[in-house]
Structures are given as structure tokens and as C-alpha cells.
Design a protein around this motif. Structure first.
Motif, PDB file in Angstrom:
ATOM      1  N   LEU A  96       1.371   1.498  -5.786  1.00  9.32           N
ATOM      2  CA  LEU A  96       0.506   0.403  -6.201  1.00  9.32           C
ATOM      3  C   LEU A  96      -0.886   0.549  -5.585  1.00  9.32           C
ATOM      4  CD1 LEU A  96       0.755  -2.231  -7.905  1.00  9.32           C
ATOM      5  CD2 LEU A  96       1.170  -3.420  -5.751  1.00  9.32           C
ATOM      6  N   LEU A  97      -0.932   0.959  -4.326  1.00  9.64           N
ATOM      7  CA  LEU A  97      -2.228   1.208  -3.680  1.00  9.64           C
ATOM      8  C   LEU A  97      -2.969   2.342  -4.373  1.00  9.64           C
ATOM      9  CD1 LEU A  97      -1.205   0.904   0.083  1.00  9.64           C
ATOM     10  CD2 LEU A  97      -2.473  -0.774  -1.283  1.00  9.64           C
ATOM     11  N   GLY A  98      -2.231   3.346  -4.826  1.00 10.66           N
ATOM     12  CA  GLY A  98      -2.846   4.433  -5.583  1.00 10.66           C
ATOM     13  C   GLY A  98      -3.516   3.920  -6.849  1.00 10.66           C
ATOM     14  N   VAL A  99      -2.858   2.999  -7.542  1.00  9.36           N
ATOM     15  CA  VAL A  99      -3.455   2.390  -8.738  1.00  9.36           C
ATOM     16  C   VAL A  99      -4.712   1.619  -8.339  1.00  9.36           C
ATOM     17  CG1 VAL A  99      -3.136   0.636 -10.546  1.00  9.36           C
ATOM     18  CG2 VAL A  99      -1.271   2.235 -10.019  1.00  9.36           C
ATOM     19  N   ALA A 100      -4.601   0.801  -7.306  1.00  5.43           N
ATOM     20  CA  ALA A 100      -5.726  -0.037  -6.889  1.00  5.43           C
ATOM     21  C   ALA A 100      -6.945   0.787  -6.491  1.00  5.43           C
ATOM     22  CB  ALA A 100      -5.296  -0.937  -5.730  1.00  5.43           C
ATOM     23  N   PHE A 101      -6.717   1.825  -5.692  1.00  2.00           N
ATOM     24  CA  PHE A 101      -7.849   2.571  -5.151  1.00  2.00           C
ATOM     25  C   PHE A 101      -8.289   3.749  -6.024  1.00  2.00           C
ATOM     26  CE2 PHE A 101      -6.005   0.843  -1.053  1.00  2.00           C
ATOM     27  CZ  PHE A 101      -6.951  -0.162  -0.934  1.00  2.00           C
ATOM     28  N   ASN A 102      -7.352   4.446  -6.631  1.00  2.00           N
ATOM     29  CA  ASN A 102      -7.705   5.647  -7.387  1.00  2.00           C
ATOM     30  C   ASN A 102      -8.005   5.381  -8.858  1.00  2.00           C
ATOM     31  OD1 ASN A 102      -7.304   7.133  -5.027  1.00  2.00           O
ATOM     32  ND2 ASN A 102      -5.146   7.474  -5.510  1.00  2.00           N
ATOM     33  N   GLU A 103      -7.362   4.377  -9.437  1.00  2.00           N
ATOM     34  CA  GLU A 103      -7.587   4.081 -10.852  1.00  2.00           C
ATOM     35  C   GLU A 103      -8.562   2.925 -11.061  1.00  2.00           C
ATOM     36  OE1 GLU A 103      -3.887   3.730 -13.054  1.00  2.00           O
ATOM     37  OE2 GLU A 103      -2.990   5.354 -11.857  1.00  2.00           O
ATOM     38  N   LEU A 104      -8.385   1.851 -10.293  1.00  2.00           N
ATOM     39  CA  LEU A 104      -9.262   0.694 -10.439  1.00  2.00           C
ATOM     40  C   LEU A 104     -10.497   0.786  -9.550  1.00  2.00           C
ATOM     41  CD1 LEU A 104      -6.582  -2.159 -10.517  1.00  2.00           C
ATOM     42  CD2 LEU A 104      -7.682  -1.007 -12.449  1.00  2.00           C
ATOM     43  N   HIS A 105     -10.475   1.729  -8.610  1.00  2.00           N
ATOM     44  CA  HIS A 105     -11.595   1.969  -7.693  1.00  2.00           C
ATOM     45  C   HIS A 105     -11.970   0.711  -6.906  1.00  2.00           C
ATOM     46  CE1 HIS A 105     -11.833   5.843  -9.577  1.00  2.00           C
ATOM     47  NE2 HIS A 105     -11.914   5.240 -10.761  1.00  2.00           N
ATOM     48  N   LEU A 106     -10.945   0.007  -6.436  1.00  2.00           N
ATOM     49  CA  LEU A 106     -11.178  -1.170  -5.615  1.00  2.00           C
ATOM     50  C   LEU A 106     -11.538  -0.752  -4.195  1.00  2.00           C
ATOM     51  CD1 LEU A 106      -8.239  -3.452  -6.811  1.00  2.00           C
ATOM     52  CD2 LEU A 106     -10.645  -3.516  -7.528  1.00  2.00           C
ATOM     53  N   HIS A 107     -12.128  -1.655  -3.462  1.00  2.00           N
ATOM     54  CA  HIS A 107     -12.515  -1.424  -2.076  1.00  2.00           C
ATOM     55  C   HIS A 107     -11.431  -1.883  -1.104  1.00  2.00           C
ATOM     56  CE1 HIS A 107     -14.965  -1.226   1.532  1.00  2.00           C
ATOM     57  NE2 HIS A 107     -14.726  -2.507   1.756  1.00  2.00           N
ATOM     58  N   LYS A 108     -10.735  -2.992  -1.466  1.00  2.00           N
ATOM     59  CA  LYS A 108      -9.766  -3.580  -0.550  1.00  2.00           C
ATOM     60  C   LYS A 108      -8.632  -4.234  -1.330  1.00  2.00           C
ATOM     61  CE  LYS A 108     -10.402  -7.683   1.426  1.00  2.00           C
ATOM     62  NZ  LYS A 108     -10.916  -8.751   2.298  1.00  2.00           N
ATOM     63  N   VAL A 109      -7.422  -4.139  -0.764  1.00  2.00           N
ATOM     64  CA  VAL A 109      -6.288  -4.929  -1.250  1.00  2.00           C
ATOM     65  C   VAL A 109      -5.765  -5.736  -0.069  1.00  2.00           C
ATOM     66  CG1 VAL A 109      -5.620  -3.380  -3.123  1.00  2.00           C
ATOM     67  CG2 VAL A 109      -4.605  -3.104  -0.871  1.00  2.00           C
ATOM     68  N   TYR A 110      -5.171  -6.879  -0.383  1.00  2.00           N
ATOM     69  CA  TYR A 110      -4.671  -7.743   0.678  1.00  2.00           C
ATOM     70  C   TYR A 110      -3.408  -8.458   0.212  1.00  2.00           C
ATOM     71  CZ  TYR A 110      -6.999 -11.362  -2.064  1.00  2.00           C
ATOM     72  OH  TYR A 110      -7.390 -12.195  -3.082  1.00  2.00           O
ATOM     73  N   CYS A 111      -2.678  -8.972   1.175  1.00  2.00           N
ATOM     74  CA  CYS A 111      -1.469  -9.744   0.870  1.00  2.00           C
ATOM     75  C   CYS A 111      -1.238 -10.762   1.968  1.00  2.00           C
ATOM     76  CB  CYS A 111      -0.256  -8.840   0.706  1.00  2.00           C
ATOM     77  SG  CYS A 111       0.319  -8.094   2.239  1.00  2.00           S
ATOM     78  N   GLU A 112      -0.368 -11.704   1.658  1.00  2.00           N
ATOM     79  CA  GLU A 112       0.053 -12.712   2.628  1.00  2.00           C
ATOM     80  C   GLU A 112       1.566 -12.628   2.765  1.00  2.00           C
ATOM     81  OE1 GLU A 112      -1.362 -16.219   0.680  1.00  2.00           O
ATOM     82  OE2 GLU A 112      -3.419 -15.911   1.356  1.00  2.00           O
ATOM     83  N   VAL A 113       2.043 -12.645   3.999  1.00  2.00           N
ATOM     84  CA  VAL A 113       3.475 -12.531   4.288  1.00  2.00           C
ATOM     85  C   VAL A 113       3.875 -13.708   5.172  1.00  2.00           C
ATOM     86  CG1 VAL A 113       5.248 -11.114   5.415  1.00  2.00           C
ATOM     87  CG2 VAL A 113       3.367 -10.001   4.161  1.00  2.00           C
ATOM     88  N   TYR A 114       4.971 -14.355   4.842  1.00  2.00           N
ATOM     89  CA  TYR A 114       5.455 -15.436   5.695  1.00  2.00           C
ATOM     90  C   TYR A 114       5.765 -14.880   7.078  1.00  2.00           C
ATOM     91  CZ  TYR A 114       5.725 -18.396   1.614  1.00  2.00           C
ATOM     92  OH  TYR A 114       5.403 -19.113   0.503  1.00  2.00           O
ATOM     93  N   ALA A 115       5.361 -15.621   8.110  1.00  2.00           N
ATOM     94  CA  ALA A 115       5.548 -15.166   9.485  1.00  2.00           C
ATOM     95  C   ALA A 115       7.024 -15.013   9.845  1.00  2.00           C
ATOM     96  CB  ALA A 115       4.858 -16.117  10.459  1.00  2.00           C
ATOM     97  N   PHE A 116       7.925 -15.677   9.142  1.00  2.00           N
ATOM     98  CA  PHE A 116       9.360 -15.547   9.417  1.00  2.00           C
ATOM     99  C   PHE A 116       9.981 -14.339   8.721  1.00  2.00           C
ATOM    100  CE2 PHE A 116       9.128 -18.517   5.777  1.00  2.00           C
ATOM    101  CZ  PHE A 116       9.899 -17.826   4.852  1.00  2.00           C
ATOM    102  N   ASN A 117       9.237 -13.675   7.844  1.00  2.00           N
ATOM    103  CA  ASN A 117       9.760 -12.541   7.079  1.00  2.00           C
ATOM    104  C   ASN A 117       9.522 -11.244   7.863  1.00  2.00           C
ATOM    105  OD1 ASN A 117      10.487 -10.616   5.215  1.00  2.00           O
ATOM    106  ND2 ASN A 117       9.384 -11.547   3.517  1.00  2.00           N
ATOM    107  N   GLN A 118      10.334 -11.034   8.881  1.00  2.00           N
ATOM    108  CA  GLN A 118      10.140  -9.912   9.794  1.00  2.00           C
ATOM    109  C   GLN A 118      10.207  -8.566   9.086  1.00  2.00           C
ATOM    110  OE1 GLN A 118       9.177 -10.566  13.073  1.00  2.00           O
ATOM    111  NE2 GLN A 118       8.570  -8.439  12.849  1.00  2.00           N
ATOM    112  N   ARG A 119      11.059  -8.424   8.119  1.00  2.00           N
ATOM    113  CA  ARG A 119      11.172  -7.142   7.398  1.00  2.00           C
ATOM    114  C   ARG A 119       9.860  -6.776   6.709  1.00  2.00           C
ATOM    115  NH1 ARG A 119      16.911  -6.733   4.501  1.00  2.00           N
ATOM    116  NH2 ARG A 119      15.781  -4.999   3.644  1.00  2.00           N
TER     117      ARG A 119
END
Length: 178
Positions: free
Chosen positions: A109-132
Motif C-alpha cells: 500500500l505504501l508503494g502505491v501511495a509513494f510510487n504511483e500517487l507520488h504522495l509525500h506522507k501517509v499516516y494512520c491512527e491506532v488505538y492505544a490498547f491495540n498492542q499488535r
């Protein structure tokens, strides 16, 4: 037995009904913040809008293993002006948890974001209880940008969200630009 290469591919209408079952799974719902699962009809209608290209700032992918759909990945809130997008992932087939499939899907997915869409940054939010998921983001080299304290309320409690990001330059360093 040799396993087929895991990969992401654009979501298909035929994938949607099976994905609905994941929304009904209590473990997946908890880590995804789902408090009121949608009916199959509402779920399918939501995806139909995507297929009709109502939302141009969202790309949905199925995660495939041995010709089975085991998960879903997305690039959303795509902001071409500022060069960034949010991403999300779920491995819906619990027998596929902990085997690295999510990690591989994120790298693709990062390959799509950076190599195909030529984005600068990707980000996400993860619940603090989701240790995995926290461990996976750390292992992939994502930067911990901060914590949104008590950001979401569900299941009778407020939950922190940990914000992660990766820049295109970091992806190229970590993954060799794959």
C-alpha cells in the motif's frame, strides 16, 4: 505446499459480502472502533457508492492470500494538494493474524501511495490498547507523531489514538522504494 504471493488488488463487488462478516466479529469491531455494525444492505450500499466513484479521495484494496480475500486496506482522505493520505488495514480472517500478511499489505500500500500517487506522507491512527498494531507500525519504521488523548468514546470508555506517519523519503530508505 508453497503459498501464493500475498498481494493487494483493487476491491471488487464480489469481495464485499464476505467483508461484512468481519464487521460483525467482536475482536475486529473493537480494534476498528465499530460500535454499531451495519446491516449487509447498508454495508453493500456504502461500497456501491465507492464503485460508482462518488468519493474520489478513497482507494480500497482487498488483501489476497491463495486466491482468498483475507483482509482490506485503504488509502483515504487523499489530499493531492498537500501530498498526504490516511491509511487503514484490517485482516478479517482471524486464522491469518500474526503471520505478517498485514505488514506485507502495508508495504504494498505504501508503494502505491509513494510510487504511483507520488504522495509525500501517509499516516494512520491506532488505538492505544491495540498492542499488535502498535508493534507492527513500530516494526515497519513509522514515526510516532503523538497521541490524541481520550479521542474516541465507545464501549463505555474514552480511548487514546496513537498517530503514526511515514514520509516518502523514509519509505525509500526502509523499503528500498519497493
Amino acid at each position: 505446499m508453497k503459498r501464493e504471493l500475498r498481494r493487494i488488488r483493487p476491491i471488487r463487488r464480489a469481495d464485499v459480502q464476505g467483508m461484512h462478516a468481519w464487521e460483525l466479529d467482536k475482536d475486529i469491531a473493537m480494534t476498528s472502533g465499530i460500535t454499531k455494525p451495519r446491516s449487509l444492505e447498508v454495508f453493500q450500499t456504502m461500497y456501491e457508492k465507492y464503485f460508482l466513484k462518488v468519493n474520489q479521495s478513497l482507494l480500497l484494496y482487498s488483501i489476497i492470500l491463495d486466491e482468498r480475500v483475507i483482509g482490506r486496506a485503504e488509502l483515504g482522505l487523499i489530499d493531492r494538494e498537500n501530498g498526504n493520505a490516511a491509511f487503514g488495514i484490517v485482516i478479517g480472517e482471524q486464522s491469518s493474524w500474526g503471520k505478517g500478511y498485514g505488514k506485507e499489505a502495508i508495504i504494498e500500500l505504501l508503494g502505491v501511495a509513494f510510487n504511483e500517487l507520488h504522495l509525500h506522507k501517509v499516516y494512520c491512527e491506532v488505538y492505544a490498547f491495540n498492542q499488535r498494531s502498535l508493534n507492527m507500525m513500530d516494526s515497519l519504521g513509522f514515526h510516532r507523531d503523538g497521541v490524541l488523548r481520550d479521542h474516541e468514546f465507545f464501549h463505555d470508555a474514552y480511548h487514546d489514538l496513537v498517530v503514526f506517519s511515514m514520509l516518502a523519503t523514509e519509505f525509500k530508505e526502509i523499503c528500498g522504494g519497493k
